[in-house]
Design a protein around this motif. Structure first.
Motif, PDB file in Angstrom:
ATOM      1  N   UNK A  56      13.343 -10.757 -37.940  1.00  0.00           N
ATOM      2  CA  UNK A  56      14.011 -12.034 -38.229  1.00  0.00           C
ATOM      3  C   UNK A  56      15.507 -11.942 -37.937  1.00  0.00           C
ATOM      4  N   UNK A  57      16.120 -10.797 -38.273  1.00  0.00           N
ATOM      5  CA  UNK A  57      17.536 -10.592 -37.957  1.00  0.00           C
ATOM      6  C   UNK A  57      17.760 -10.603 -36.447  1.00  0.00           C
ATOM      7  N   UNK A  58      16.871  -9.944 -35.717  1.00  0.00           N
ATOM      8  CA  UNK A  58      16.968  -9.916 -34.260  1.00  0.00           C
ATOM      9  C   UNK A  58      16.850 -11.316 -33.675  1.00  0.00           C
ATOM     10  N   UNK A  59      15.870 -12.072 -34.141  1.00  0.00           N
ATOM     11  CA  UNK A  59      15.689 -13.433 -33.638  1.00  0.00           C
ATOM     12  C   UNK A  59      16.916 -14.301 -33.917  1.00  0.00           C
ATOM     13  N   UNK A  60      17.496 -14.149 -35.103  1.00  0.00           N
ATOM     14  CA  UNK A  60      18.689 -14.934 -35.449  1.00  0.00           C
ATOM     15  C   UNK A  60      19.872 -14.546 -34.565  1.00  0.00           C
ATOM     16  N   UNK A  61      20.070 -13.260 -34.365  1.00  0.00           N
ATOM     17  CA  UNK A  61      21.190 -12.813 -33.533  1.00  0.00           C
ATOM     18  C   UNK A  61      21.003 -13.214 -32.076  1.00  0.00           C
ATOM     19  N   UNK A 131      12.550 -20.553 -25.851  1.00  0.00           N
ATOM     20  CA  UNK A 131      12.804 -19.475 -26.818  1.00  0.00           C
ATOM     21  C   UNK A 131      11.555 -18.645 -27.099  1.00  0.00           C
ATOM     22  N   UNK A 132      11.759 -17.353 -27.200  1.00  0.00           N
ATOM     23  CA  UNK A 132      10.687 -16.428 -27.559  1.00  0.00           C
ATOM     24  C   UNK A 132      10.922 -15.936 -28.978  1.00  0.00           C
ATOM     25  N   UNK A 133       9.851 -15.583 -29.654  1.00  0.00           N
ATOM     26  CA  UNK A 133       9.955 -15.034 -30.997  1.00  0.00           C
ATOM     27  C   UNK A 133       9.027 -13.836 -31.110  1.00  0.00           C
ATOM     28  N   UNK A 134       9.270 -13.062 -32.135  1.00  0.00           N
ATOM     29  CA  UNK A 134       8.376 -11.955 -32.457  1.00  0.00           C
ATOM     30  C   UNK A 134       8.335 -10.872 -31.405  1.00  0.00           C
ATOM     31  N   UNK A 135       7.156 -10.353 -31.230  1.00  0.00           N
ATOM     32  CA  UNK A 135       6.965  -9.221 -30.301  1.00  0.00           C
ATOM     33  C   UNK A 135       7.212  -9.604 -28.841  1.00  0.00           C
ATOM     34  N   UNK A 138      10.880  -9.104 -28.293  1.00  0.00           N
ATOM     35  CA  UNK A 138      11.185  -7.668 -28.228  1.00  0.00           C
ATOM     36  C   UNK A 138      10.780  -7.102 -26.878  1.00  0.00           C
ATOM     37  N   UNK A 139       9.591  -7.463 -26.395  1.00  0.00           N
ATOM     38  CA  UNK A 139       9.135  -6.988 -25.084  1.00  0.00           C
ATOM     39  C   UNK A 139      10.067  -7.452 -23.971  1.00  0.00           C
ATOM     40  N   UNK A 140      10.501  -8.706 -24.029  1.00  0.00           N
ATOM     41  CA  UNK A 140      11.388  -9.252 -23.003  1.00  0.00           C
ATOM     42  C   UNK A 140      12.731  -8.515 -23.007  1.00  0.00           C
ATOM     43  N   UNK A 141      13.272  -8.265 -24.195  1.00  0.00           N
ATOM     44  CA  UNK A 141      14.546  -7.557 -24.276  1.00  0.00           C
ATOM     45  C   UNK A 141      14.422  -6.110 -23.821  1.00  0.00           C
TER      46      UNK A 141
END
Length: 174
Positions: A56-61, A131-135, A138-141
C-alpha cells in the motif's frame, strides 16, 4: 612537491584516466538503478517480500510520483526536450569534432542516462493512463529496473572499453 601542483593533479579534467570520473560513473549508475520514478528499490523489494502494508505504501508513493512527473512533463516537456537535445548535441560536437576528452566522458555518461530518463517518463505516463496495483505494479517496476540495469551495464562496458582505447591511444600510461 608544490601544493598547487598536487591540487591541480587532484582536480584535473582528464576523464578516462581519472579516479574521480569513474567514481562519478559508479555513483551515477548506482543512483539511477536504485530509483525508479522516485521510488527507492528497497521499498519495491520490501513490497514484494513482506506484505500488504508495504504494498500500500508503494502504491501510494508511485501514485504521487506519477502524478508529479506527468504534471511536470505537461508544463516543461518542450523546454526540457530542447535543453537535453542542445546539451547532447553540444557534447557530440565537442567530443567528435574537437576531441575534447571531458566532453567524451560526459557524453558517455549522459547519452545512456537520457535513455533511462525516457524509460522512466514512459513508465510514468503508462501508469498515469492505466494505473497498476498490487503484484502487477511490482512486476512492472522490477521489469523497468532490469532494463535500467541492462542499459547501465552496456553503457559501462562501452565506456570502459572506450576509456581503455583512449588511454592507450593517447599513451598517457607510457
Amino acid at each position: 612537491m608544490d601544493w598547487t601542483l598536487a591540487l591541480a593533479r587532484l582536480i584535473e579534467l582528464d576523464t578516462f584516466v581519472s579516479v574521480w570520473y569513474w567514481l562519478t560513473v559508479i555513483v551515477t549508475w548506482s543512483v539511477a538503478s536504485n530509483w525508479l520514478i522516485g521510488v527507492p528499490f528497497d521499498m519495491l523489494f520490501r513490497a514484494r517480500k513482506l506484505g500488504e502494508v508495504e504494498l500500500a505504501d508503494l502504491e501510494a508513493l508511485v501514485d504521487i510520483n506519477v502524478r508529479r512527473i506527468v504534471s511536470m512533463n505537461e508544463l516543461f516537456a518542450p523546454a526540457f526536450v530542447a535543453l537535453i537535445a542542445f546539451a547532447l548535441s553540444a557534447l557530440c560536437a565537442l567530443s567528435f569534432v574537437y576531441r575534447f576528452e571531458l566532453a567524451q566522458g560526459l557524453l558517455a555518461l549522459a547519452a545512456p542516462l537520457t535513455v533511462v530518463v525516457m524509460v522512466n517518463m514512459r513508465l510514468a505516463h503508462q501508469l498515469y493512463a492505466a494505473p497498476l496495483t498490487g503484484r502487477a505494479l511490482v512486476r512492472k517496476l522490477f521489469t523497468v529496473r532490469l532494463w535500467t540495469q541492462i542499459v547501465g551495464m552496456v553503457a559501462l562496458f562501452f565506456t570502459a572499453f572506450y576509456g581503455i582505447y583512449y588511454a592507450i591511444s593517447s599513451q598517457q600510461f607510457f
